[in-house]
Motif scaffolding. Structure first.
Motif, PDB file in Angstrom:
ATOM      1  N   ASN A  92       0.776  -1.177   0.100  1.00 34.95           N
ATOM      2  CA  ASN A  92       0.080   0.059   0.013  1.00 34.95           C
ATOM      3  C   ASN A  92       0.907   1.165   0.157  1.00 34.95           C
ATOM      4  O   ASN A  92       1.905   1.178   0.702  1.00 34.95           O
ATOM      5  N   GLY A  93       0.604   2.143  -0.860  1.00 31.25           N
ATOM      6  CA  GLY A  93       1.457   3.382  -1.022  1.00 31.25           C
ATOM      7  C   GLY A  93       2.083   3.312  -2.444  1.00 31.25           C
ATOM      8  O   GLY A  93       2.667   4.348  -2.885  1.00 31.25           O
ATOM      9  N   CYS A  94       2.210   2.128  -2.811  1.00 28.08           N
ATOM     10  CA  CYS A  94       2.930   1.929  -4.119  1.00 28.08           C
ATOM     11  C   CYS A  94       2.093   1.451  -5.118  1.00 28.08           C
ATOM     12  O   CYS A  94       2.639   1.199  -6.253  1.00 28.08           O
ATOM     13  N   LEU A 133       2.731   2.285 -13.178  1.00 30.61           N
ATOM     14  CA  LEU A 133       3.297   1.275 -13.757  1.00 30.61           C
ATOM     15  C   LEU A 133       4.797   1.844 -13.943  1.00 30.61           C
ATOM     16  O   LEU A 133       5.812   1.352 -13.705  1.00 30.61           O
ATOM     17  N   VAL A 134       4.795   3.224 -14.669  1.00 34.51           N
ATOM     18  CA  VAL A 134       6.028   3.699 -15.034  1.00 34.51           C
ATOM     19  C   VAL A 134       6.914   3.977 -13.627  1.00 34.51           C
ATOM     20  O   VAL A 134       8.028   3.715 -13.535  1.00 34.51           O
ATOM     21  N   ARG A 135       6.457   4.423 -12.530  1.00 34.46           N
ATOM     22  CA  ARG A 135       6.816   4.534 -11.070  1.00 34.46           C
ATOM     23  C   ARG A 135       7.652   3.388 -10.667  1.00 34.46           C
ATOM     24  O   ARG A 135       8.583   3.496 -10.243  1.00 34.46           O
ATOM     25  N   THR A 155       9.976   7.685  -1.649  1.00 37.66           N
ATOM     26  CA  THR A 155       8.977   8.441  -0.813  1.00 37.66           C
ATOM     27  C   THR A 155       8.732   9.553  -1.157  1.00 37.66           C
ATOM     28  O   THR A 155       7.660  10.060  -0.795  1.00 37.66           O
ATOM     29  N   VAL A 156       9.609  10.185  -1.832  1.00 42.39           N
ATOM     30  CA  VAL A 156       9.426  11.901  -2.021  1.00 42.39           C
ATOM     31  C   VAL A 156       8.870  11.961  -3.512  1.00 42.39           C
ATOM     32  O   VAL A 156       7.896  12.556  -3.859  1.00 42.39           O
ATOM     33  N   ILE A 157      10.029  11.542  -4.416  1.00 40.03           N
ATOM     34  CA  ILE A 157       9.643  12.072  -5.740  1.00 40.03           C
ATOM     35  C   ILE A 157       8.515  11.253  -6.594  1.00 40.03           C
ATOM     36  O   ILE A 157       7.698  12.119  -7.072  1.00 40.03           O
ATOM     37  N   GLN A 159       5.943   9.520  -5.003  1.00 39.51           N
ATOM     38  CA  GLN A 159       4.768   9.684  -4.530  1.00 39.51           C
ATOM     39  C   GLN A 159       4.232  10.996  -5.050  1.00 39.51           C
ATOM     40  O   GLN A 159       2.990  11.089  -5.313  1.00 39.51           O
ATOM     41  N   THR A 160       5.040  12.010  -5.161  1.00 40.37           N
ATOM     42  CA  THR A 160       4.550  13.522  -5.374  1.00 40.37           C
ATOM     43  C   THR A 160       4.135  13.474  -6.831  1.00 40.37           C
ATOM     44  O   THR A 160       2.974  13.825  -7.033  1.00 40.37           O
ATOM     45  N   ILE A 161       4.741  12.653  -7.672  1.00 41.53           N
ATOM     46  CA  ILE A 161       4.508  12.687  -9.097  1.00 41.53           C
ATOM     47  C   ILE A 161       3.094  11.936  -9.097  1.00 41.53           C
ATOM     48  O   ILE A 161       2.318  12.635 -10.072  1.00 41.53           O
ATOM     49  N   VAL A 162       2.925  10.877  -8.618  1.00 46.85           N
ATOM     50  CA  VAL A 162       1.545  10.186  -8.891  1.00 46.85           C
ATOM     51  C   VAL A 162       0.648  10.724  -8.247  1.00 46.85           C
ATOM     52  O   VAL A 162      -0.340  11.151  -8.792  1.00 46.85           O
TER      53      VAL A 162
END
Lengths: 187, 195
Positions: A92-94, A133-135, A155-157, A159-162
């Motif tokens: 969860n989170g990903c 998926l790209v992430r 955790t930062v880059i 998460q923020t992008i999605v």
């Protein structure tokens, strides 16, 4: 108008605040209720085991397939993707569920026609999952080739992008596609 | 009518493009401010935790620029560091907040910065509350027999669910919630019925 107001009982401060901000308050309350409700639902063990875990395993499977296409020799076990150099466990989170739920709650809470909502939900969820998926693929490759920046990237880059993608998609949808036709009132 | 339609298009698209332009400057500012903000958050959250305990036994110790330990002074020294967490993860939503608030088109700078200031202030309070929930969650559910002895089923569920909801949906959606709170009318004003 002024005469009418003085003749009738003036609204209470809370009442007039509600009337002045009815649209945004209704949106915000609905958004919080739908979002909180959906996350409470997936925190129930049964739902997590029978819905979230299989969904996450599906994402792991798709990500593994994409990594195969990129020449990575990976194996998948449940929600774990590994190769001899690196392994990730999609949790969860990903799995993009947060961004998806934020998007779904915002679309459902917004005053638009059901046709616009359904179109927005279908395309928006698809777009969010593609970005996710790209992430996952990018994070795996970061873990393999640039392990030092994996934590920050994870955790930062990304998460923020999605999440930002989900929010910007919603703003674009609400501004461009959620408008009702001139003859059809929003619901 | 064609003009109204193109204006509607340009507002949403302009916001998305502005957001892309603001990502890097805001990220740089956030990166620079992170070590200082982490210290401030730990100090404030420690004070908040201590308001709820007697005697005061909780310390929130900085491990490095990003991580922190929860220490209980009433535990044996070898076991006093009961939990650790990444403080930077608590507040990366500030990045989204900055981008969203600065990207709104057709809003005067003064109003944009005022709204951003209020939103940041609310977010700071949220971040302190979130760390408070991290600590209570650790106490209620992560310390084995000690947790069972000091927290009942309701307490464990309350802190567990509270931490889950604050840490995932509300941490992620707070920038959007605040943005909608401040700019919902601007968004609605840009929507015209389709012909």
């Amino acid at each position: 108008m002024a005469n009418k107001q003085t003749a009738s009982k003036p609204p209470s401060p809370a009442g007039s605040f509600w009337q002045r901000n009815r649209r945004e308050l209704t949106f915000l309350i609905l958004f919080v209720v739908i979002l909180g409700g959906s996350f409470t639902l997936i925190s129930v063990n049964w739902v997590n085991d029978h819905v979230v875990e299989p969904f996450t395993a599906g994402i792991a499977w798709l990500s593994g397939g994409a990594l195969h296409l990129l020449g990575q020799n990976v194996t998948m076990t449940g929600t774990v993707i590994r190769n001899p150099r690196f392994a990730v466990n999609i949790r969860n989170g990903c799995n993009g569920i947060e961004a998806m739920f934020i998007f779904i709650a915002a679309v459902l809470a917004f005053p638009a026609s059901w046709k616009s909502r359904l179109a927005g939900l279908g395309l928006g969820i698809l777009a969010i999952q593609v970005v996710n998926l790209v992430r996952v693929v990018a994070l795996f490759l970061t873990g393999v080739y640039f392990p030092k920046i994996f934590d920050t990237s994870h955790t930062v880059i990304w998460q923020t992008i999605v999440i930002l993608c989900g929010v910007l998609l919603w703003i674009f949808w609400a501004n461009r596609f959620a408008a009702p036709p001139a003859s059809e009132p929003a619901t | 009518m064609a003009t109204a339609k193109s204006l509607r298009r340009s507002w949403g698209l302009q916001l998305v493009l502005n957001a892309l332009l603001w990502v890097i400057p805001v990220a740089l500012l956030w990166l620079v401010a992170t070590p200082l903000y982490n210290r401030f958050l730990l100090g404030s959250a420690e004070n908040l935790v201590r308001l709820t305990e007697s005697p005061n036994v909780t310390n929130l110790l900085r491990k490095d620029d990003h991580f922190a330990y929860v220490q209980r002074r009433d535990f044996p020294p070898a076991k006093s560091l009961v939990h650790s967490f990444r403080v930077t993860d608590v507040h990366f939503h500030l990045l989204m907040l900055g981008v969203l608030f600065l990207a709104v088109p057709k809003v005067p700078w003064r109003r944009r910065l005022e709204n951003l200031g209020w939103a940041v202030l609310i977010t700071v309070f949220f971040d302190i509350l979130l760390i408070f929930f991290y600590v209570k969650f650790a106490y209620a559910t992560q310390l084995g027999a000690w947790s069972l002895e000091h927290y009942g089923a309701f307490g464990r569920n309350f802190w567990g669910l509270g931490k889950h909801l604050l840490d995932l949906p509300f941490k992620f959606s707070l920038p959007f919630l605040l943005w909608a709170g401040f700019y919902f009318n601007d968004l609605m004003a840009e929507i015209r019925p389709r012909e």
